[in-house]
Design a protein around this motif. Sequence first.
Motif, PDB file in Angstrom:
ATOM      1  N   VAL A  34      84.904 -46.537 -10.488  1.00  0.00           N
ATOM      2  CA  VAL A  34      83.956 -46.811  -9.859  1.00  0.00           C
ATOM      3  C   VAL A  34      83.748 -46.645  -8.311  1.00  0.00           C
ATOM      4  O   VAL A  34      84.645 -47.292  -7.574  1.00  0.00           O
ATOM      5  N   GLY A  35      82.844 -45.710  -7.803  1.00  0.00           N
ATOM      6  CA  GLY A  35      82.786 -45.654  -6.510  1.00  0.00           C
ATOM      7  C   GLY A  35      81.374 -45.974  -6.001  1.00  0.00           C
ATOM      8  O   GLY A  35      80.946 -47.201  -5.521  1.00  0.00           O
ATOM      9  N   ASN A  36      80.496 -44.997  -6.126  1.00  0.00           N
ATOM     10  CA  ASN A  36      78.998 -45.390  -5.954  1.00  0.00           C
ATOM     11  C   ASN A  36      78.254 -45.821  -7.095  1.00  0.00           C
ATOM     12  O   ASN A  36      77.116 -46.197  -6.863  1.00  0.00           O
ATOM     13  N   ALA A  37      78.953 -46.002  -8.101  1.00  0.00           N
ATOM     14  CA  ALA A  37      78.621 -46.612  -9.353  1.00  0.00           C
ATOM     15  C   ALA A  37      77.550 -45.983 -10.276  1.00  0.00           C
ATOM     16  O   ALA A  37      76.854 -46.427 -11.195  1.00  0.00           O
ATOM     17  N   GLY A  38      77.117 -44.758  -9.850  1.00  0.00           N
ATOM     18  CA  GLY A  38      76.223 -44.024 -10.653  1.00  0.00           C
ATOM     19  C   GLY A  38      76.911 -43.964 -12.167  1.00  0.00           C
ATOM     20  O   GLY A  38      76.234 -43.843 -13.104  1.00  0.00           O
ATOM     21  N   ASN A  39      78.058 -43.501 -12.161  1.00  0.00           N
ATOM     22  CA  ASN A  39      78.764 -43.097 -13.542  1.00  0.00           C
ATOM     23  C   ASN A  39      78.954 -44.267 -14.299  1.00  0.00           C
ATOM     24  O   ASN A  39      78.685 -44.173 -15.439  1.00  0.00           O
ATOM     25  N   LEU A  40      79.033 -45.599 -13.689  1.00  0.00           N
ATOM     26  CA  LEU A  40      79.143 -46.842 -14.712  1.00  0.00           C
ATOM     27  C   LEU A  40      77.859 -46.957 -15.032  1.00  0.00           C
ATOM     28  O   LEU A  40      77.540 -47.673 -16.290  1.00  0.00           O
ATOM     29  N   SER A  69      88.599 -40.011 -17.267  1.00  0.00           N
ATOM     30  CA  SER A  69      89.183 -39.155 -16.203  1.00  0.00           C
ATOM     31  C   SER A  69      88.188 -38.383 -15.573  1.00  0.00           C
ATOM     32  O   SER A  69      87.485 -37.203 -16.220  1.00  0.00           O
ATOM     33  N   THR A  70      87.976 -38.514 -14.117  1.00  0.00           N
ATOM     34  CA  THR A  70      86.756 -38.128 -13.556  1.00  0.00           C
ATOM     35  C   THR A  70      86.584 -36.414 -13.162  1.00  0.00           C
ATOM     36  O   THR A  70      85.786 -35.748 -12.866  1.00  0.00           O
ATOM     37  N   ALA A  71      87.946 -36.201 -12.810  1.00  0.00           N
ATOM     38  CA  ALA A  71      88.306 -34.890 -12.094  1.00  0.00           C
ATOM     39  C   ALA A  71      89.681 -34.217 -12.300  1.00  0.00           C
ATOM     40  O   ALA A  71      90.385 -35.135 -12.935  1.00  0.00           O
ATOM     41  N   ALA A  98      75.140 -36.254   0.144  1.00  0.00           N
ATOM     42  CA  ALA A  98      76.144 -36.460   0.738  1.00  0.00           C
ATOM     43  C   ALA A  98      77.170 -36.660  -0.232  1.00  0.00           C
ATOM     44  O   ALA A  98      76.991 -36.946  -1.471  1.00  0.00           O
ATOM     45  N   SER A  99      78.479 -36.439   0.183  1.00  0.00           N
ATOM     46  CA  SER A  99      79.562 -36.562  -0.978  1.00  0.00           C
ATOM     47  C   SER A  99      80.973 -36.896  -0.294  1.00  0.00           C
ATOM     48  O   SER A  99      81.268 -36.497   0.944  1.00  0.00           O
ATOM     49  N   THR A 100      81.771 -37.314  -1.520  1.00  0.00           N
ATOM     50  CA  THR A 100      83.217 -37.478  -1.055  1.00  0.00           C
ATOM     51  C   THR A 100      83.911 -36.255  -1.513  1.00  0.00           C
ATOM     52  O   THR A 100      85.157 -36.245  -1.564  1.00  0.00           O
ATOM     53  N   GLY A 101      83.166 -35.300  -2.049  1.00  0.00           N
ATOM     54  CA  GLY A 101      83.752 -33.926  -2.337  1.00  0.00           C
ATOM     55  C   GLY A 101      83.553 -33.488  -3.545  1.00  0.00           C
ATOM     56  O   GLY A 101      83.623 -32.290  -3.954  1.00  0.00           O
ATOM     57  N   ASP A 102      83.304 -34.176  -4.668  1.00  0.00           N
ATOM     58  CA  ASP A 102      82.960 -33.714  -5.831  1.00  0.00           C
ATOM     59  C   ASP A 102      81.649 -33.244  -6.292  1.00  0.00           C
ATOM     60  O   ASP A 102      81.196 -32.129  -6.876  1.00  0.00           O
ATOM     61  N   THR A 103      80.644 -34.264  -5.655  1.00  0.00           N
ATOM     62  CA  THR A 103      79.063 -33.948  -5.858  1.00  0.00           C
ATOM     63  C   THR A 103      79.126 -32.661  -4.974  1.00  0.00           C
ATOM     64  O   THR A 103      78.097 -31.940  -5.444  1.00  0.00           O
ATOM     65  N   SER A 104      79.363 -32.454  -3.624  1.00  0.00           N
ATOM     66  CA  SER A 104      79.085 -31.390  -3.170  1.00  0.00           C
ATOM     67  C   SER A 104      79.627 -30.029  -3.871  1.00  0.00           C
ATOM     68  O   SER A 104      78.965 -28.877  -3.755  1.00  0.00           O
ATOM     69  N   PHE A 149      83.324 -34.802 -13.363  1.00  0.00           N
ATOM     70  CA  PHE A 149      82.168 -35.097 -14.281  1.00  0.00           C
ATOM     71  C   PHE A 149      80.563 -34.968 -13.594  1.00  0.00           C
ATOM     72  O   PHE A 149      79.740 -35.117 -14.096  1.00  0.00           O
ATOM     73  N   LYS A 150      80.628 -34.595 -12.395  1.00  0.00           N
ATOM     74  CA  LYS A 150      79.449 -34.427 -11.573  1.00  0.00           C
ATOM     75  C   LYS A 150      78.623 -33.257 -12.049  1.00  0.00           C
ATOM     76  O   LYS A 150      77.628 -33.043 -11.919  1.00  0.00           O
ATOM     77  N   ASP A 151      79.551 -32.529 -13.040  1.00  0.00           N
ATOM     78  CA  ASP A 151      78.756 -31.233 -13.578  1.00  0.00           C
ATOM     79  C   ASP A 151      78.014 -31.522 -14.744  1.00  0.00           C
ATOM     80  O   ASP A 151      77.464 -30.899 -15.686  1.00  0.00           O
TER      81      ASP A 151
HETATM   82  N1  F0G Z   1      85.835 -40.117  -9.566  1.00  0.00           N
HETATM   83  C1  F0G Z   1      85.565 -38.999  -8.788  1.00  0.00           C
HETATM   84  C2  F0G Z   1      86.623 -37.647  -8.952  1.00  0.00           C
HETATM   85  C3  F0G Z   1      84.534 -38.783  -8.164  1.00  0.00           C
HETATM   86  O1  F0G Z   1      84.340 -37.887  -7.346  1.00  0.00           O
HETATM   87  C4  F0G Z   1      83.698 -39.866  -7.877  1.00  0.00           C
HETATM   88  C5  F0G Z   1      82.718 -40.150  -6.970  1.00  0.00           C
HETATM   89  C6  F0G Z   1      84.019 -41.028  -8.567  1.00  0.00           C
HETATM   90  C7  F0G Z   1      85.227 -41.062  -9.407  1.00  0.00           C
HETATM   91  C8  F0G Z   1      83.182 -42.510  -8.732  1.00  0.00           C
HETATM   92  O2  F0G Z   1      81.859 -42.359  -9.118  1.00  0.00           O
HETATM   93  O3  F0G Z   1      80.288 -42.672  -7.631  1.00  0.00           O
HETATM   94  O4  F0G Z   1      79.710 -42.481  -9.900  1.00  0.00           O
HETATM   95  O5  F0G Z   1      81.027 -44.426  -9.429  1.00  0.00           O
HETATM   96  N2  F0G Z   1      82.262 -39.237  -6.284  1.00  0.00           N
HETATM   97  C9  F0G Z   1      80.923 -39.172  -5.465  1.00  0.00           C
HETATM   98  C10 F0G Z   1      80.899 -37.471  -4.770  1.00  0.00           C
HETATM   99  C11 F0G Z   1      80.580 -40.244  -4.885  1.00  0.00           C
HETATM  100  O6  F0G Z   1      80.358 -37.691  -3.762  1.00  0.00           O
HETATM  101  O7  F0G Z   1      81.756 -36.927  -5.150  1.00  0.00           O
HETATM  102  P1  F0G Z   1      80.555 -42.826  -9.021  1.00  0.00           P
END
Ligand code: F0G
Length: 448
Positions: A268-274, A405-407, A159-165, A129-131
Amino acid sequence: MQNFRYFHKCISCGKKFQPDRFLYTCPDCGGLLTVERDEEYVKEKVGEGKKARGYFDNLRFGAARKIYPNDSGVWLWRDLLLPEFPEKSVISLKEGQTDLFEVPKWLKKEIGLENLYIKMEGQSPSESFKDRGMPVAVSDALRLQQDYPELKIKGISCASTGDTSASAAVYSAYVRDRLRCVVMVPHQKISDPQLFQAMAHGAEVKAIKHPDGFDGCMTLIQKFTAKHPELILVNSKNDMRIVGQESIGLEILQDLSWQTPDWISIPVGNAGNLAALLRTLLRAKEFGLIPKLPGIIGAQASSADTLVSWADSGFKKYEPGTYRDTVASAMNINNPVSFPRVKKFCKDFNVKFYRSDEKEILKTWARFMAAGANICPQSAVALNAVIQARENGVIKEKDLVVSVSTASAIKFAESGIKYHKTGSKEDFANPYEVIEGNLKAIEKSFDK
Ligand code: F0G
């Protein structure tokens, strides 16, 4: 000089800023920013209620579909999301317009839900979903570079957990003649395919050794980009990222022919998407695209559950957590940057938060993969929250439920393969057999 129809607004002090320079926080008080629009102008252009629905249905399904960049599930919403953004700066790789996957009947029956859908955000160019947010952030970097040469913009950074990057690497690769891309990822804490994506698409990859994982990288990148204003920070702290991600909620509503779902579940991770989802649903109601707001389910891994704990405290006490490993590594974040946005936007919603432990995440992931859904472990966290909410009666059998589903699964193949090799059949693991190369041996294994 451009006549801006959108601007940045500080969510803490309320001050407004023209988009004529790069800001990722309020220069006065340091608060987070959100993009606000000249709503009267937007209403005039796209209309309200039925008219607005027709306006966007024509862009996605009608004759206007063929006109660039309406083939992008992000940019087709530009008149609502970013009015009068200059088209010359738009970068689009036909992101979005992802499927709304209907969970097969047999699995819906097992779960006790009649209407369960999964929004398949893993179908975009870099498979997450980062796209949605990245083309907007990168286009904005280009706009600033083109229109304000004195800013000397040279690239983007995150900075990234892998998908933003991965997404930053893909979009900047497309304009490599104009933008470089520097990414910081926590060393050995992101998956190999994600690392491969950033490397292969030509980003300058820095694997950072830090005990706090992503949160440590996030602190460092902010200090780094403060010293390097020639690099635009494209984390979701940058409110232009949120703008792009606002298209997910709109697209879900349009997928459902503008029927309001009863619940939307989101990892929810960094909560940007929420934050983006809440914001866009509020505007969708404001514009009469939907008559009411859906319920929201925020889903976190038990290992990184800051917002669930906040909800458990009656939405009173916020305390950042500490680093622990989880299979849902992409959402392993303990001090979500967009928390202030979520706090502000969630007031009008019925919001529930759920946590899932490692076993439940892996089990739910395998269960939905075995039903044909190409989803990642983070998506399984959202689906497990749906199952929990159904079990405790928050979600009713006939409710219309959409889980984001985010990825795609493939980004996390390593942990998936390990699970299937070692897990039990009752927990939906499906190991493979090694067989001698003759028919007899194959027949023997088949008869088992
Ligand atoms: N799902 C996936 C596949 C993600 O890559 C992330 C976040 C989340 C859920 C959580 O979304 O941060 O908007 O609440 N990934 C970020 C990254 C942080 O760097 O790729 P979020």
